[in-house]
Design an enzyme around this catalytic site. Structure first.
Site, PDB file in Angstrom:
ATOM      1  N   ALA A 209     -11.854  18.653  29.285  1.00 29.59           N
ATOM      2  CA  ALA A 209     -12.664  19.223  30.284  1.00 29.59           C
ATOM      3  C   ALA A 209     -12.698  20.532  30.338  1.00 29.59           C
ATOM      4  CB  ALA A 209     -11.992  18.457  31.652  1.00 29.59           C
ATOM      5  N   ASN A 210     -13.269  21.139  31.378  1.00 32.84           N
ATOM      6  CA  ASN A 210     -13.368  22.717  31.876  1.00 32.84           C
ATOM      7  C   ASN A 210     -13.065  22.925  33.402  1.00 32.84           C
ATOM      8  OD1 ASN A 210     -15.787  22.704  33.235  1.00 32.84           O
ATOM      9  ND2 ASN A 210     -16.519  22.118  31.488  1.00 32.84           N
TER      10      ASN A 210
END
Ligand SMILES: Cc1cc2nc3c(=O)[nH]c(=O)nc-3n(C[C@H](O)[C@H](O)[C@H](O)COP(=O)(O)O)c2cc1C
Length: 418
Positions: A209-210
């Site tokens: 993810a970020n």
């Protein structure tokens, strides 16, 4: 939401005037500035003191008020509002309004108003049913005045029931929002917005993810809806409430986001604010990867579809305005200009995520998740540096620019094809 809007509330002399005090609060909690005018009759039911304390503004009651005429003036009072609400609207007031009387401040303001006017009638059912009132209502409707209610129910008069109750304050506030949105700069337009991160699974319990929070994308969707657009928000996993009046499609991965975006087309404008993962794991494990004694699993990656470029380069069904975001940590403008050319979109909103987003966190990438944002609008026409502002303010500004750009295209189109 009525954020940034000024509502002029005219309180008339009906028993329902007490509900208008609550209406002041309902309008303010939606972000409106509320200025109150009270008729002479209204002051028999509620006091200017109460209305002033709730609105945090002086209350206007007199047409021939020297101080107010020097400073505000009844015409300015009408012109400085985005919307006028008359609640409760008495039978007497509607009759005078339909005739164009301006013998008091409320009458003069109603006659001078060029903005939308919303009327919430409240009266005994016999008064509402009377042919004289029917004529007033028909005339006012033909003049473009909007109505909410009256509702059916018990009257203040003992034992009486029927059509005549004033709509509830929440219903009036919602009608006000809808009325402003219908006349908004993006009325009749479909705006597609993506927001948040994507989650790219490694196995059933792990993902890549970020740091994107979705705050900027969600703020843009909310601002577009407030401007009257039909808004589809395709959102990755975020911890935010759905913006009011927006159709939300929830997705996890980049591939799901692309499918949801394609399903939502056609759109007049598309804003790709989501931080879509560039890569995903080439071979997602069907079972949880186990640590015990096994070699460390190699994470082979493969490229995700490029949603922005894919939509911007469409021949058929391309939104008229395609806007991308670029989160950069260095050479922000140069990278954004290169991205604009590479992706084929119309504008890039570039921000430097190496800054802390004004949240004083000092964490690189702090713009992601912060409430403030400093962006540059990069287009073929050049680069505009926008001042650091809240993400809501950046969203409002962007929505204004989208409305202007769509309007300009329509005007040019009309001139080219008369
Ligand atoms: C106790 C009381 C309650 C009233 N309630 C209403 C009402 O609910 N609706 C209405 O149309 N008139 C009602 N009236 C009559 C209005 O107050 C009257 O017509 C007045 O001129 C309205 O003026 P305005 O619209 O400028 O406030 C009421 C009068 C009294 C004395």
């Amino acid at each position: 939401m009525l954020a940034g809007k000024t509502v002029l509330l005219i309180i008339g002399g009906g028993i329902a005037a007490y509900k208008s005090l609550d209406l002041i609060r309902r309008l303010k909690e939606r972000g409106a500035r509320v200025r109150v005018v009270m008729t002479a009759a209204a002051q028999h039911f509620v006091t200017p003191l109460a209305a002033g304390a709730l609105s945090h503004e002086p209350v206007f009651t007199e047409l021939f008020d020297r101080a107010a005429e020097q400073d505000i003036g009844h015409i300015r009072l009408a012109r400085e509002a985005d919307l006028v609400i008359l609640a409760p609207a008495t039978a007497d007031r509607m009759a005078r309004m339909a005739t164009g009387f301006a013998e008091d401040l409320a009458g003069a303001v109603l006659l001078a108003a060029r903005v939308p006017v919303l009327v919430a009638p409240a009266m005994n059912p016999a008064m509402w049913a009377h042919p004289a009132t029917r004529r007033s209502v028909a005339t006012l409707k033909a003049d473009g005045i909007a109505f909410i209610g009256p509702m059916a129910g018990a009257m203040a008069e003992r034992g009486e029931e029927g059509l005549g109750r004033m709509a509830e304050p929440t219903e009036i506030a919602e009608a006000a929002e809808a009325l402003l949105a219908a006349g908004g700069a993006l009325a009749g337009k479909h705006v597609l917005v993506t927001s948040g991160p994507t989650h790219e699974p490694i196995d059933p319990v792990r993902y890549i993810a970020n740091r994107s929070s979705g705050k900027q994308g969600h703020a843009i969707a909310a601002a577009a809806a407030r401007a009257g657009a039909r808004v589809t928000l395709v959102s990755g996993p975020v911890n935010l409430p759905d913006p009011a009046g927006v159709e939300v499609r929830r997705v996890e991965t980049a591939r799901e986001m692309l499918a949801a975006v394609e399903a939502a087309l056609p759109a007049d404008a598309a804003v790709f604010a989501a931080a879509v993962a560039d890569w995903r794991v080439a071979a997602e494990a069907g079972q949880k990867l186990k640590k015990d004694g096994n070699a460390i699993p190699p994470l082979a990656l493969t490229e995700n579809p490029d949603i922005l470029a894919g939509i911007a380069r469409r021949v058929a069904g391309r939104p008229r305005l395609v806007i991308g975001f670029a989160a950069e940590t260095q050479n922000v403008i140069a990278h954004a200009q290169a991205k604009l050319a590479r992706k084929g979109c119309d504008w890039i909103l570039a921000n430097d995520v190496s800054q802390d987003g004004g949240d004083q966190s000092g964490i690189p990438g702090g713009v992601m998740g912060a409430d403030r944002n400093a962006v540059h609008l990069v287009s073929a026409a050049g680069v505009e540096d926008w001042p650091t502002a809240s993400k809501a303010e950046v969203a409002r500004r962007l929505v204004d620019r989208i409305a202007e750009a769509l309007d300009r295209q329509e005007t040019l189109g009309r001139q080219e094809n008369p």
